[in-house]
Scaffold this motif. Structure first.
Motif, PDB file in Angstrom:
ATOM      1  N   UNK A  72       0.866  -1.342   0.001  1.00 36.91           N
ATOM      2  CA  UNK A  72       0.024   0.003  -0.035  1.00 36.91           C
ATOM      3  C   UNK A  72       0.919   1.040  -0.120  1.00 36.91           C
ATOM      4  N   UNK A  73       0.827   1.912  -1.072  1.00 36.65           N
ATOM      5  CA  UNK A  73       1.863   3.208  -1.211  1.00 36.65           C
ATOM      6  C   UNK A  73       0.945   4.368  -1.420  1.00 36.65           C
ATOM      7  N   UNK A  74       1.333   5.478  -0.678  1.00 33.57           N
ATOM      8  CA  UNK A  74       0.617   6.472  -0.937  1.00 33.57           C
ATOM      9  C   UNK A  74       1.389   7.811  -0.884  1.00 33.57           C
ATOM     10  N   UNK A  75       0.810   9.087  -1.007  1.00 32.85           N
ATOM     11  CA  UNK A  75       1.660  10.119  -0.931  1.00 32.85           C
ATOM     12  C   UNK A  75       1.299  11.188   0.094  1.00 32.85           C
ATOM     13  N   UNK A  76       2.317  11.741   0.776  1.00 26.25           N
ATOM     14  CA  UNK A  76       2.020  12.685   2.003  1.00 26.25           C
ATOM     15  C   UNK A  76       2.555  14.106   1.544  1.00 26.25           C
ATOM     16  N   UNK A  77       1.789  15.046   2.111  1.00 26.01           N
ATOM     17  CA  UNK A  77       2.274  16.326   1.930  1.00 26.01           C
ATOM     18  C   UNK A  77       2.433  16.667   0.500  1.00 26.01           C
TER      19      UNK A  77
END
Length: 214
Positions: A72-77
């Motif tokens: 599960x890969x996601x983007x922050x900021x």
């Protein structure tokens, strides 16, 4: 316990068991292998720190509801990626954030440095945080949903070959003040005194493994 067995556990059970295990990433420059040294558990619809709190099912969180063993890969900021190991059973949102890793050897470190430049006197900051390690391993959202147990996969988990002989400490997860009473849960796990750990707890707790792992 095998990797295949670990990813079938809840995130809270899997997070400490992933410490010491190996993550492999195939890049254009070659394979990078590293040891997991810090994790955080985000498990179940009741966890107010989780993206899937309250069974929130969106395009972003869909991977958390899959069978354990995928990324599960996601983007922050808007700029940093984070990689998680999805665990548990289908439709029960469970994921373990990989917070820090250690390159296994000099070649692995050099390949990481080619992707994320740091000064020689700051080598320990190369991959001691979730965004840093994703930069150093060239991990982005194109790897969201990748099967981590597939032989020869571009991103995969492997079992450590040597015995895992180290002490584990635990404490609150980082930067989740919004999680109310769940913010203080000691659901961050790391290898005690390891130089690549992203942050030390002011009052760390010793992690005591369940009897079935002794």
């Amino acid at each position: 316990m095998t990797i295949q067995e670990i990813v079938q556990l809840s995130a809270l059970e899997a997070a400490p068991r992933l410490l010491g295990q190996i993550m492999s990433r195939i890049t254009p420059a070659g394979e990078i292998r590293c040891r997991i040294v810090e994790t955080e558990s985000y498990g179940g619809a009741e966890d107010k720190g989780s993206h899937a709190y309250g069974n929130r099912r969106t395009a972003r969180t869909e991977m958390m509801f899959r069978q354990g063993g995928i990324a599960y890969v996601y983007l922050i900021y808007g700029m940093y990626h984070c990689v998680n190991v999805v665990t548990g059973t289908e439709n029960d949102p469970q994921a373990v954030l990989i917070r820090a890793v250690e390159p296994l050897g000099r070649v692995d470190e050099q390949r990481m440095l080619a992707l994320r430049h740091v000064p020689p006197n700051r080598r320990r900051t190369l991959c001691n945080g979730p965004g840093k390690l994703c930069l150093a391993l060239d991990i982005d959202k194109s790897l969201n949903g990748v099967q981590l147990l597939a032989s020869g996969g571009t991103l995969r988990l492997e079992e450590a070959k040597e015995p895992l002989d180290f002490a584990i400490e635990c404490g609150p997860r980082i930067n989740i003040d919004y999680a109310e009473e769940y913010a203080a849960k000691p659901w961050r796990f790391y290898i005690k005194d390891h130089p690549y750990v992203s942050a030390k707890n002011s009052s760390p707790l010793a992690y005591v493994p369940p009897l079935d792992t002794l």
